[in-house]
Design a protein around this motif. Structure first.
Motif, PDB file in Angstrom:
ATOM      1  N   UNK A  39       0.850  -1.180   0.000  1.00 36.48           N
ATOM      2  CA  UNK A  39       0.000   0.000   0.000  1.00 36.48           C
ATOM      3  C   UNK A  39       0.891   1.238   0.000  1.00 36.48           C
ATOM      4  N   UNK A  40       0.280   2.377  -0.310  1.00 38.30           N
ATOM      5  CA  UNK A  40       1.014   3.647  -0.223  1.00 38.30           C
ATOM      6  C   UNK A  40       1.588   3.834   1.173  1.00 38.30           C
ATOM      7  N   UNK A  41       0.789   3.522   2.179  1.00 35.03           N
ATOM      8  CA  UNK A  41       1.215   3.716   3.570  1.00 35.03           C
ATOM      9  C   UNK A  41       2.424   2.861   3.905  1.00 35.03           C
ATOM     10  N   UNK A  42       2.424   1.607   3.483  1.00 37.61           N
ATOM     11  CA  UNK A  42       3.546   0.709   3.779  1.00 37.61           C
ATOM     12  C   UNK A  42       4.844   1.216   3.137  1.00 37.61           C
ATOM     13  N   UNK A  43       4.771   1.570   1.861  1.00 38.41           N
ATOM     14  CA  UNK A  43       5.977   2.042   1.163  1.00 38.41           C
ATOM     15  C   UNK A  43       6.423   3.388   1.701  1.00 38.41           C
ATOM     16  N   UNK A  44       5.467   4.284   1.952  1.00 39.90           N
ATOM     17  CA  UNK A  44       5.806   5.613   2.470  1.00 39.90           C
ATOM     18  C   UNK A  44       6.491   5.505   3.827  1.00 39.90           C
ATOM     19  N   UNK A  45       6.001   4.620   4.674  1.00 40.28           N
ATOM     20  CA  UNK A  45       6.602   4.428   5.999  1.00 40.28           C
ATOM     21  C   UNK A  45       8.059   3.980   5.874  1.00 40.28           C
ATOM     22  N   UNK A  46       8.320   3.028   4.978  1.00 42.94           N
ATOM     23  CA  UNK A  46       9.694   2.555   4.762  1.00 42.94           C
ATOM     24  C   UNK A  46      10.602   3.663   4.226  1.00 42.94           C
ATOM     25  N   UNK A  47      10.022   4.535   3.386  1.00 38.40           N
ATOM     26  CA  UNK A  47      10.813   5.606   2.767  1.00 38.40           C
ATOM     27  C   UNK A  47      10.972   6.817   3.681  1.00 38.40           C
ATOM     28  N   UNK A  48      10.159   6.894   4.730  1.00 40.55           N
ATOM     29  CA  UNK A  48      10.226   8.052   5.626  1.00 40.55           C
ATOM     30  C   UNK A  48       9.529   9.279   5.068  1.00 40.55           C
ATOM     31  N   UNK A  49       8.499   9.048   4.248  1.00 37.39           N
ATOM     32  CA  UNK A  49       7.706  10.149   3.703  1.00 37.39           C
ATOM     33  C   UNK A  49       6.243   9.886   4.037  1.00 37.39           C
ATOM     34  N   UNK A  50       5.409  10.887   3.858  1.00 36.66           N
ATOM     35  CA  UNK A  50       3.982  10.689   4.127  1.00 36.66           C
ATOM     36  C   UNK A  50       3.334   9.970   2.946  1.00 36.66           C
ATOM     37  N   UNK A  51       2.259   9.240   3.208  1.00 33.22           N
ATOM     38  CA  UNK A  51       1.537   8.591   2.110  1.00 33.22           C
ATOM     39  C   UNK A  51       1.021   9.611   1.085  1.00 33.22           C
ATOM     40  N   UNK A  52       0.629  10.784   1.556  1.00 32.63           N
ATOM     41  CA  UNK A  52       0.150  11.833   0.652  1.00 32.63           C
ATOM     42  C   UNK A  52       1.263  12.272  -0.305  1.00 32.63           C
ATOM     43  N   UNK A  53       2.462  12.441   0.239  1.00 35.05           N
ATOM     44  CA  UNK A  53       3.596  12.858  -0.592  1.00 35.05           C
ATOM     45  C   UNK A  53       3.906  11.777  -1.625  1.00 35.05           C
ATOM     46  N   UNK A  54       3.959  10.523  -1.204  1.00 33.13           N
ATOM     47  CA  UNK A  54       4.236   9.428  -2.129  1.00 33.13           C
ATOM     48  C   UNK A  54       3.169   9.365  -3.211  1.00 33.13           C
TER      49      UNK A  54
END
Length: 111
Positions: A39-54
């Motif tokens: 999900x956007x949330x899972x990848x964003x969390x790993x990258x250290x960015x917000x899901x909205x930004x991703x």
């Protein structure tokens, strides 16, 4: 006095513009994330960015810095060179008109 005769004026069709880098990058990131079934949330969390930004990066709305691209690529277990090479390969392999087929309309290369 001489008559002024207008030259015939053929309409000029602009050359097919190239897609924006950020749109192709976003498509590549989304494809990789979907391939991993994240999900956007899972990848964003790993990258250290917000899901909205991703989400905005994936949709080509943000022009991410190289640090952000590297962080997102890392979250997808890809190197920066691997990701950018894939985007460059897309640009090389498809004519501009085919590369614009993602439904966004015509693009111009931004500096």
């Amino acid at each position: 006095m001489a008559d002024i005769v207008p030259f015939p004026h053929a309409p000029r069709r602009p050359a097919d513009p190239e897609p924006l880098w950020r749109h192709l990058l976003g498509d590549q990131l989304r494809r990789r994330r979907h391939d991993r079934e994240e999900t956007l949330t899972e990848t964003a969390e790993k990258a250290g960015v917000s899901p909205q930004y991703l989400s905005e990066v994936e949709r080509g709305l943000k022009e991410p810095s190289s640090e952000m691209i590297a962080a997102i690529a890392g979250a997808l277990d890809a190197s920066l060179i691997e990701l950018t090479s894939s985007v460059a390969d897309e640009l090389r392999s498809a004519p501009a008109s085919a590369a614009v087929s993602s439904g966004r309309g015509a693009f111009a290369l931004a500096a």
